[in-house]
Design an enzyme around this catalytic site. Sequence first.
Site, PDB file in Angstrom:
ATOM      1  N   CYS A  16      62.970  29.156 -22.786  1.00  9.42           N
ATOM      2  CA  CYS A  16      62.504  29.934 -21.643  1.00  9.42           C
ATOM      3  C   CYS A  16      63.614  29.990 -20.597  1.00  9.42           C
ATOM      4  O   CYS A  16      64.126  28.938 -20.180  1.00  9.42           O
ATOM      5  CB  CYS A  16      61.240  29.314 -21.046  1.00  9.42           C
ATOM      6  N   CYS A  22      60.699  26.945 -13.025  1.00  7.78           N
ATOM      7  CA  CYS A  22      59.238  27.091 -12.969  1.00  7.78           C
ATOM      8  C   CYS A  22      58.536  25.741 -12.955  1.00  7.78           C
ATOM      9  O   CYS A  22      57.729  25.460 -12.075  1.00  7.78           O
ATOM     10  CB  CYS A  22      58.755  27.929 -14.152  1.00  7.78           C
ATOM     11  N   CYS A  25      55.906  24.457 -17.775  1.00 11.73           N
ATOM     12  CA  CYS A  25      56.052  23.904 -19.131  1.00 11.73           C
ATOM     13  C   CYS A  25      57.047  22.748 -19.082  1.00 11.73           C
ATOM     14  O   CYS A  25      58.213  22.899 -19.431  1.00 11.73           O
ATOM     15  CB  CYS A  25      56.551  24.971 -20.098  1.00 11.73           C
ATOM     16  N   CYS A 104      56.257  35.102 -20.315  1.00 13.00           N
ATOM     17  CA  CYS A 104      55.982  33.673 -20.461  1.00 13.00           C
ATOM     18  C   CYS A 104      55.603  33.399 -21.910  1.00 13.00           C
ATOM     19  O   CYS A 104      54.737  34.080 -22.476  1.00 13.00           O
ATOM     20  CB  CYS A 104      54.843  33.254 -19.527  1.00 13.00           C
ATOM     21  N   TYR A 257      27.720  20.100 -14.809  1.00 11.75           N
ATOM     22  CA  TYR A 257      28.922  20.910 -14.604  1.00 11.75           C
ATOM     23  C   TYR A 257      29.019  21.954 -15.718  1.00 11.75           C
ATOM     24  O   TYR A 257      30.068  22.149 -16.332  1.00 11.75           O
ATOM     25  CB  TYR A 257      30.195  20.053 -14.609  1.00 11.75           C
ATOM     26  N   ASP A 326      31.349  17.453 -17.880  1.00 13.59           N
ATOM     27  CA  ASP A 326      32.667  18.095 -17.905  1.00 13.59           C
ATOM     28  C   ASP A 326      33.078  18.376 -16.461  1.00 13.59           C
ATOM     29  O   ASP A 326      33.103  19.520 -16.008  1.00 13.59           O
ATOM     30  CB  ASP A 326      32.609  19.390 -18.712  1.00 13.59           C
ATOM     31  N   CYS A 353      39.592  16.247 -17.872  1.00 12.04           N
ATOM     32  CA  CYS A 353      40.911  16.876 -17.823  1.00 12.04           C
ATOM     33  C   CYS A 353      41.925  16.006 -17.091  1.00 12.04           C
ATOM     34  O   CYS A 353      43.056  16.434 -16.868  1.00 12.04           O
ATOM     35  CB  CYS A 353      40.826  18.253 -17.170  1.00 12.04           C
TER      36      CYS A 353
END
Length: 396
Positions: A16, A22, A25, A104, A257, A326, A353
């Site tokens: 990239c 950026c 990633c 991207c 959630y 979640d 997460c």
Amino acid sequence: MEKLITPSQDRTEPDCPVFAQCGGCCYRHISYAAELRIKEERVRDALTRIGGLSDPQLKPILGADSRDGYRNKALLPLGQGKAGALQMGFYAVNSHRIVNCEACALQPEEFRLAMNVFRRWAEQYGDPVYDEASHSGTMRRLYLRKGEITGEIMVCVVVNGNGLHHEAELTRMLKEALPTLASVVINSNRERTNVALGKKCRTVYGSSTIRDQLCGLEFHISPLSFYQVNRGQAERLYLQAAEYAALTGAETLLDLYCGTGTIGLSMAHRIQKLIGVEIVPEAIENAKKNAESNGIHNAEFLCRDAAQAAKLLAERGEFPDVVILDPPRKGCGADLIDTVVSFDPKRIVYVSCDPATLARDLKQFARLGYPLIEAAPVDMFPGTSHVETVCLLSKA
């Protein structure tokens, strides 16, 4: 200034051109195998160091088929360069400085084509770009969505106002470049805020939604709908959650959630009743529509917080056999954990997460009689630092 002294055996050349600027990633300079090792170890470290588990039962991380092209959503901020040219791409880490990006690698080819069209349209017809400091200008963001199975594309422009001049020309140019274009939408966001989207949408072309399929169900996705960014890995995550839920067909399943209902609805055919709880009214309406469109009649969705839902279910004499959690990145917190435990479920499936807040919450669940049985990391966002984890908790 960085200098490479001795390259690791895991190092690869980033493919990239804006990788260093950026920062989205952060793992594109190493092999995917090395990335997965790092993420799995991150989960294990959080469970031991924060969660206090000496030997957590952790399944091998579930990697993706590809690191590229998996994102079905892109929200691209717009800006103006020093020479007046349109800037479009991503915010650099911990800043509002836009890193201009032509394409991207995480996004499908259709998004590159849509970005190219928008740049050409903006050069010829575009309204002034929004300026955060003065709260002036019109064009704030370009917002793209794709239904991976259907191929349908949505192009949404977020504006500081009610619309754009020359919307017809933009639609024409998009239709010429994107054969599967299904929707062009204007989202109005007049607020002086960092919140990306406003609440008002106006359809310029096609439908107000696009369609996609997940776990055998069809979902209608609007600009304001939540939908998993990586559909393929979401299916794998949901299958793991269903395995941990160990449903027999007789259970009442509580999905806290629940958002637009995707995870609970994917298990509706395996249970007696689904109860989804979410505090966002628009998400609950989407969940109800998703249930109806898929012919699911054993689902009820409540627009309440967890404590209100617990009180209502107790008054009705309904107590879930299995609870699915979640939560957002901040995790559950002590009050919600107390509420969940008060239901006295047989099993709790926790989808997280953030390994740190997950480990913190698991420690509290264990104190209240629901220890971790097993955890399964899932790489939902290859190339980035994020990792999801599905956990099974059961009564001690």
